[in-house]
Design an enzyme around this catalytic site. Structure first.
Site, PDB file in Angstrom:
ATOM      1  N   LYS A   5     -19.432  15.614  74.376  1.00 11.37           N
ATOM      2  CA  LYS A   5     -19.964  14.260  74.191  1.00 11.37           C
ATOM      3  C   LYS A   5     -21.306  14.261  73.477  1.00 11.37           C
ATOM      4  O   LYS A   5     -21.750  13.221  72.991  1.00 11.37           O
ATOM      5  CB  LYS A   5     -20.072  13.528  75.529  1.00 11.37           C
ATOM      6  CG  LYS A   5     -21.207  13.962  76.434  1.00 11.37           C
ATOM      7  CD  LYS A   5     -21.210  13.140  77.714  1.00 11.37           C
ATOM      8  CE  LYS A   5     -22.327  13.549  78.660  1.00 11.37           C
ATOM      9  NZ  LYS A   5     -23.667  13.286  78.120  1.00 11.37           N
ATOM     10  N   ASP A   6     -21.946  15.422  73.388  1.00 12.18           N
ATOM     11  CA  ASP A   6     -23.234  15.502  72.703  1.00 12.18           C
ATOM     12  C   ASP A   6     -23.108  15.898  71.241  1.00 12.18           C
ATOM     13  O   ASP A   6     -24.123  15.989  70.533  1.00 12.18           O
ATOM     14  CB  ASP A   6     -24.141  16.514  73.410  1.00 12.18           C
ATOM     15  CG  ASP A   6     -24.490  16.100  74.830  1.00 12.18           C
ATOM     16  OD1 ASP A   6     -24.513  14.876  75.091  1.00 12.18           O
ATOM     17  OD2 ASP A   6     -24.721  16.980  75.677  1.00 12.18           O
ATOM     18  N   ARG A  54     -24.889   3.870  76.819  1.00 13.42           N
ATOM     19  CA  ARG A  54     -23.585   3.394  77.301  1.00 13.42           C
ATOM     20  C   ARG A  54     -23.680   3.026  78.775  1.00 13.42           C
ATOM     21  O   ARG A  54     -23.240   1.934  79.181  1.00 13.42           O
ATOM     22  CB  ARG A  54     -22.519   4.481  77.092  1.00 13.42           C
ATOM     23  CG  ARG A  54     -21.153   4.127  77.687  1.00 13.42           C
ATOM     24  CD  ARG A  54     -20.229   5.330  77.634  1.00 13.42           C
ATOM     25  NE  ARG A  54     -20.769   6.470  78.333  1.00 13.42           N
ATOM     26  CZ  ARG A  54     -20.626   6.710  79.644  1.00 13.42           C
ATOM     27  NH1 ARG A  54     -19.936   5.872  80.397  1.00 13.42           N
ATOM     28  NH2 ARG A  54     -21.147   7.779  80.194  1.00 13.42           N
ATOM     29  N   ARG A  55     -24.231   3.929  79.589  1.00  8.49           N
ATOM     30  CA  ARG A  55     -24.354   3.642  81.021  1.00  8.49           C
ATOM     31  C   ARG A  55     -25.273   2.448  81.264  1.00  8.49           C
ATOM     32  O   ARG A  55     -24.988   1.601  82.108  1.00  8.49           O
ATOM     33  CB  ARG A  55     -24.866   4.876  81.771  1.00  8.49           C
ATOM     34  CG  ARG A  55     -23.856   6.012  81.825  1.00  8.49           C
ATOM     35  CD  ARG A  55     -24.379   7.191  82.633  1.00  8.49           C
ATOM     36  NE  ARG A  55     -23.444   8.312  82.587  1.00  8.49           N
ATOM     37  CZ  ARG A  55     -23.774   9.546  82.259  1.00  8.49           C
ATOM     38  NH1 ARG A  55     -25.024   9.841  81.948  1.00  8.49           N
ATOM     39  NH2 ARG A  55     -22.867  10.505  82.249  1.00  8.49           N
ATOM     40  N   ARG A  60     -35.197  10.407  81.927  1.00 10.33           N
ATOM     41  CA  ARG A  60     -34.956  11.626  81.174  1.00 10.33           C
ATOM     42  C   ARG A  60     -35.174  12.873  82.034  1.00 10.33           C
ATOM     43  O   ARG A  60     -35.662  12.808  83.149  1.00 10.33           O
ATOM     44  CB  ARG A  60     -35.863  11.675  79.943  1.00 10.33           C
ATOM     45  CG  ARG A  60     -35.655  10.496  79.002  1.00 10.33           C
ATOM     46  CD  ARG A  60     -36.225  10.764  77.627  1.00 10.33           C
ATOM     47  NE  ARG A  60     -36.165   9.594  76.761  1.00 10.33           N
ATOM     48  CZ  ARG A  60     -35.087   9.193  76.128  1.00 10.33           C
ATOM     49  NH1 ARG A  60     -33.957   9.860  76.260  1.00 10.33           N
ATOM     50  NH2 ARG A  60     -35.113   8.122  75.356  1.00 10.33           N
ATOM     51  N   ARG A  98     -34.053  14.846  87.245  1.00 15.09           N
ATOM     52  CA  ARG A  98     -33.649  13.478  87.563  1.00 15.09           C
ATOM     53  C   ARG A  98     -33.427  13.301  89.060  1.00 15.09           C
ATOM     54  O   ARG A  98     -33.784  12.265  89.636  1.00 15.09           O
ATOM     55  CB  ARG A  98     -32.382  13.103  86.786  1.00 15.09           C
ATOM     56  CG  ARG A  98     -32.588  13.100  85.281  1.00 15.09           C
ATOM     57  CD  ARG A  98     -31.362  12.626  84.539  1.00 15.09           C
ATOM     58  NE  ARG A  98     -31.371  13.090  83.168  1.00 15.09           N
ATOM     59  CZ  ARG A  98     -30.548  12.660  82.234  1.00 15.09           C
ATOM     60  NH1 ARG A  98     -29.642  11.750  82.522  1.00 15.09           N
ATOM     61  NH2 ARG A  98     -30.617  13.130  81.001  1.00 15.09           N
ATOM     62  N   CYS A 123     -24.306   9.629  70.360  1.00 14.39           N
ATOM     63  CA  CYS A 123     -24.621   9.453  71.780  1.00 14.39           C
ATOM     64  C   CYS A 123     -25.758   8.446  71.963  1.00 14.39           C
ATOM     65  O   CYS A 123     -26.164   8.172  73.080  1.00 14.39           O
ATOM     66  CB  CYS A 123     -24.978  10.792  72.425  1.00 14.39           C
ATOM     67  SG  CYS A 123     -26.450  11.578  71.709  1.00 14.39           S
TER      68      CYS A 123
END
Length: 238
Positions: A14-15, A62-63, A80, A86, A173
């Site tokens: 996805k990256d 997206r989230r 981040r 996190r 992304c």
């Protein structure tokens, strides 16, 4: 890779940008993990249970857009750092909750910290989420031969569709785009979504066909959803 210092590079799919440097390709995909997003709540176990005005942290557009779509009352902030950073920020109370890819947490042995799994039909994943890919030099026959047994065909077909969808939208992304292809035998079904960053404008698309036509199905879906949304939808994304 290009200089020959290494023969392969391993990435989270996805990256990966849709356009790779000249001479390089994604030559193998490991079998895909669970594609869902994981909710980790400090005070409430589910997104729906958060109190009005709660603060949720996420670095994914997206989230962020999907959270705002489902809970416009929630404040979403940029969050981040690596997973451990996190989680530390969450424990310190900087936010009430965060979202991370379930696949990554499982690979890190942290699946037990998840308080809820978001259904992929309501909270669709990023293109390529949950899949590890291997990048190598085009035409490197010896390396390709070594990688061939690692390649999971169904995952490769699904990712080809999702990446073609992303490519048709000039996405990365950094844009609120979701896409998920599923393989069943020789058939492929795909669902895609684009959102404005505030989550208030949403367009969805679906496609079905032969898995061997994965790239065409994804690209066609991208073109159709772009036409459906209209040119003004993408203003200010980049």
């Amino acid at each position: 890779l290009l200089s020959g210092r290494i023969d392969i590079a391993v990435h989270s799919s996805k990256d990966m940008p849709t356009a790779l440097p000249d001479g390089l390709e994604l030559s193998a995909f490991l079998e895909r993990e669970d594609v869902r997003d994981a909710f980790i709540g400090r005070d409430a176990p589910r997104l729906a249970d958060l109190p009005q005005g709660a603060v949720v942290g996420s670095s994914s557009l997206r989230r962020q857009a999907l959270i705002r779509r489902l809970r416009p009352d929630i404040e979403v902030v940029i969050f981040r750092g690596n997973v451990q950073t996190r989680l530390r920020k969450l424990e310190e109370g900087q936010v009430a909750a965060t979202l991370l890819a379930y696949a990554g947490l499982r690979r890190l042995g942290l699946a037990d910290i998840v308080t809820d799994l978001l259904p992929d039909d309501e909270f669709p994943p990023a293109p390529g989420q949950g899949a590890i890919c291997i990048e190598s030099r085009i035409g490197d026959a010896a390396t390709l031969k070594l990688l061939a047994p690692l390649n999971h065909q169904a995952t490769a077909q699904a990712l080809s569709c999702e990446r073609a969808f992303l490519g048709a939208l000039d996405g990365s992304c950094r844009t609120p785009i979701a896409g998920h292809a599923k393989i069943d035998g020789d058939r492929l079904s795909f669902s895609g979504m684009i959102l404005t960053p505030d989550g208030q404008q949403v367009h969805e698309i679906s496609a079905e066909g032969l898995a061997s036509d994965a790239v065409k199905l994804g690209a066609d879906a991208g073109e159709r959803i772009r036409a459906k949304a209209g040119p003004d939808f993408f203003t200010g994304w980049y």
